[in-house]
Design an enzyme around this catalytic site. Structure first.
Site, PDB file in Angstrom:
ATOM      1  N   LYS A  20      -3.682   3.555  -1.868  1.00  0.00           N
ATOM      2  CA  LYS A  20      -4.796   4.500  -1.984  1.00  0.00           C
ATOM      3  C   LYS A  20      -4.221   5.877  -1.692  1.00  0.00           C
ATOM      4  O   LYS A  20      -3.908   6.202  -0.557  1.00  0.00           O
ATOM      5  CB  LYS A  20      -5.896   4.158  -0.968  1.00  0.00           C
ATOM      6  CG  LYS A  20      -6.565   2.823  -1.237  1.00  0.00           C
ATOM      7  CD  LYS A  20      -7.744   2.606  -0.290  1.00  0.00           C
ATOM      8  CE  LYS A  20      -8.561   1.392  -0.664  1.00  0.00           C
ATOM      9  NZ  LYS A  20      -7.859   0.123  -0.512  1.00  0.00           N
ATOM     10  N   ASP A  53       0.824  -1.203   0.000  1.00  0.00           N
ATOM     11  CA  ASP A  53       0.000   0.000   0.000  1.00  0.00           C
ATOM     12  C   ASP A  53       0.863   1.259   0.000  1.00  0.00           C
ATOM     13  O   ASP A  53       2.090   1.196  -0.067  1.00  0.00           O
ATOM     14  CB  ASP A  53      -1.044  -0.041   1.129  1.00  0.00           C
ATOM     15  CG  ASP A  53      -0.434   0.084   2.517  1.00  0.00           C
ATOM     16  OD1 ASP A  53       0.714   0.535   2.613  1.00  0.00           O
ATOM     17  OD2 ASP A  53      -1.132  -0.269   3.482  1.00  0.00           O
ATOM     18  N   MET A 107      -5.426   9.171  10.668  1.00  0.00           N
ATOM     19  CA  MET A 107      -6.084   9.736   9.480  1.00  0.00           C
ATOM     20  C   MET A 107      -6.811  11.031   9.815  1.00  0.00           C
ATOM     21  O   MET A 107      -7.923  11.252   9.341  1.00  0.00           O
ATOM     22  CB  MET A 107      -7.080   8.722   8.890  1.00  0.00           C
ATOM     23  CG  MET A 107      -6.415   7.448   8.415  1.00  0.00           C
ATOM     24  SD  MET A 107      -7.593   6.277   7.744  1.00  0.00           S
ATOM     25  CE  MET A 107      -8.263   5.601   9.235  1.00  0.00           C
TER      26      MET A 107
HETATM   27  N1  SAH Z   1      -2.508   0.039   9.581  1.00  0.00           N
HETATM   28  C1  SAH Z   1      -1.843   1.290   9.862  1.00  0.00           C
HETATM   29  C2  SAH Z   1      -2.813   2.456   9.874  1.00  0.00           C
HETATM   30  C3  SAH Z   1      -3.480   2.718   8.548  1.00  0.00           C
HETATM   31  S1  SAH Z   1      -4.451   4.183   8.557  1.00  0.00           S
HETATM   32  C4  SAH Z   1      -1.098   1.159  11.194  1.00  0.00           C
HETATM   33  O1  SAH Z   1      -1.323   0.226  11.953  1.00  0.00           O
HETATM   34  O2  SAH Z   1      -0.255   2.016  11.466  1.00  0.00           O
HETATM   35  C5  SAH Z   1      -3.288   5.374   8.041  1.00  0.00           C
HETATM   36  C6  SAH Z   1      -2.964   6.335   9.177  1.00  0.00           C
HETATM   37  O3  SAH Z   1      -2.014   5.765  10.060  1.00  0.00           O
HETATM   38  C7  SAH Z   1      -2.338   7.633   8.727  1.00  0.00           C
HETATM   39  O4  SAH Z   1      -3.283   8.554   8.255  1.00  0.00           O
HETATM   40  C8  SAH Z   1      -1.677   8.100  10.009  1.00  0.00           C
HETATM   41  O5  SAH Z   1      -2.620   8.644  10.909  1.00  0.00           O
HETATM   42  C9  SAH Z   1      -1.198   6.779  10.594  1.00  0.00           C
HETATM   43  N2  SAH Z   1       0.201   6.503  10.219  1.00  0.00           N
HETATM   44  C10 SAH Z   1       0.644   5.506   9.426  1.00  0.00           C
HETATM   45  N3  SAH Z   1       1.986   5.528   9.327  1.00  0.00           N
HETATM   46  C11 SAH Z   1       2.398   6.573  10.081  1.00  0.00           C
HETATM   47  C12 SAH Z   1       3.672   7.117  10.399  1.00  0.00           C
HETATM   48  N4  SAH Z   1       4.797   6.593   9.895  1.00  0.00           N
HETATM   49  N5  SAH Z   1       3.727   8.198  11.221  1.00  0.00           N
HETATM   50  C13 SAH Z   1       2.606   8.730  11.743  1.00  0.00           C
HETATM   51  N6  SAH Z   1       1.371   8.259  11.485  1.00  0.00           N
HETATM   52  C14 SAH Z   1       1.268   7.196  10.669  1.00  0.00           C
END
Ligand code: SAH
Length: 285
Positions: A90, A68, A207
């Site tokens: 996405k 992704d 998000m």
């Molecule tokens: N499955 C992922 C989350 C997916 S939703 C997990 O467990 O981390 C996507 C959201 O995750 C982003 O909009 C942000 O809020 C957060 N996110 C993902 N990677 C990030 C990162 N490296 N630093 C800060 N927030 C992050």
């Protein structure tokens, strides 16, 4: 606490070390990817050193990898050259339809490929991993769920914000910022969330950069005090990692003026102030 912003460019160039470091990890053969199976794999927050050994083994032995948009470029570049790699992210400019991803998973698994579906963080945290697993189950296809280090955990850690702390917070709640209060079908109980924050609990929003103002307003309108500390962590463990801090009343302005962008994780609650005591000595990863 004043609304002074701490904005840190504690970014480090990690691109060079990625593949060299991974070469030192011995990969258990019993965790190799098997043909006809789909592995829904959490890739962690971005830094390849936070991939689990099992994730790394599966990636190294997959025939097909579907990843992704949250997978960092350096990690994508280090994917094995023998595997077919599909970018099914996405993004704002193009969101790969979920139906297309589901079809690709079924198609490749049915053809006998060992399929790794690589997702940012943990596959079952806001990553549609549940829907993909349901789709595979509906097609009677075998799969494994391989947990990853979620940004829910990684973003606060790298920012020096303990999600719980014996003297400060005994619980944390994670929500999506997309369920804004004006959304008719919002499943979130803003009265309950505000009470939880008022009582000292920690609220983590994923998000939620674009909708931060709406979410903060909802908490304020439901009684959360304006001086509750907030930290926003952009791109945790990526180049470009930054942390800004403030209060419920100041954070929206700060996030705008500091030009914080997705992916970012917001932590609301008194624990966000603990970082002030840690910042000087905590080293970046
Ligand atoms: N499955 C992922 C989350 C997916 S939703 C997990 O467990 O981390 C996507 C959201 O995750 C982003 O909009 C942000 O809020 C957060 N996110 C993902 N990677 C990030 C990162 N490296 N630093 C800060 N927030 C992050």
């Amino acid at each position: 606490m004043d609304d002074a912003t701490t904005s840190e460019a504690n970014s480090v160039d990690r691109t060079d070390g990625d593949s060299a470091e991974s070469a030192h990890i011995s990969l258990p053969t019993q965790h190799r990817a098997t043909g006809g199976t789909v592995y829904l794999v959490g890739a962690g927050p971005g830094d390849p050193s936070l991939l689990t050994v099992r994730a790394r083994t599966l990636i190294e032995t997959a025939d097909v990898i579907l990843h992704d948009a949250l997978i960092r470029n350096s990690m994508v570049d280090s994917l094995p050259s023998g595997a077919v790699v599909h970018d099914v992210g996405k993004r704002v400019e193009y969101k790969t339809p979920q139906s297309e991803i589901n079809e690709l998973l079924v198609e490749h698994a049915t053809a006998g490929d060992a399929v790794v579906r690589l997702k940012g963080g943990d596959p079952f945290v806001f990553g549609r991993g549940g829907e993909e697993a349901q789709h595979l189950a509906a097609h009677d296809l075998p799969f494994q769920i391989v947990p990853g280090v979620s940004s829910v955990l990684a973003a606060p850690s790298v920012a020096g914000v303990p999600l719980t702390h014996r003297d400060v917070s005994s619980n944390f709640t994670v929500i999506t910022g997309h369920e804004t209060p004006d959304k008719e079908e919002s499943a979130l109980d803003w009265t309950g969330l505000s009470s939880m924050v008022k009582a000292g609990g920690t609220l983590v929003i994923l998000m939620g950069v674009r909708t931060l103002d709406q979410n903060v307003s909802a908490l304020r309108e439901h009684g959360a005090a304006g001086d509750i500390p907030v930290a926003v962590v952009q791109k945790a463990t990526w180049d470009g990692q930054r942390v800004v801090t403030g209060t419920l009343d100041s954070i929206v302005q700060t996030v705008q003026s500091e030009d914080i962008s997705a992916p970012a994780t917001t932590i609301i609650g008194n624990v966000s102030a603990v970082r002030e005591e840690l910042a000087e000595c905590q080293q970046s990863l």
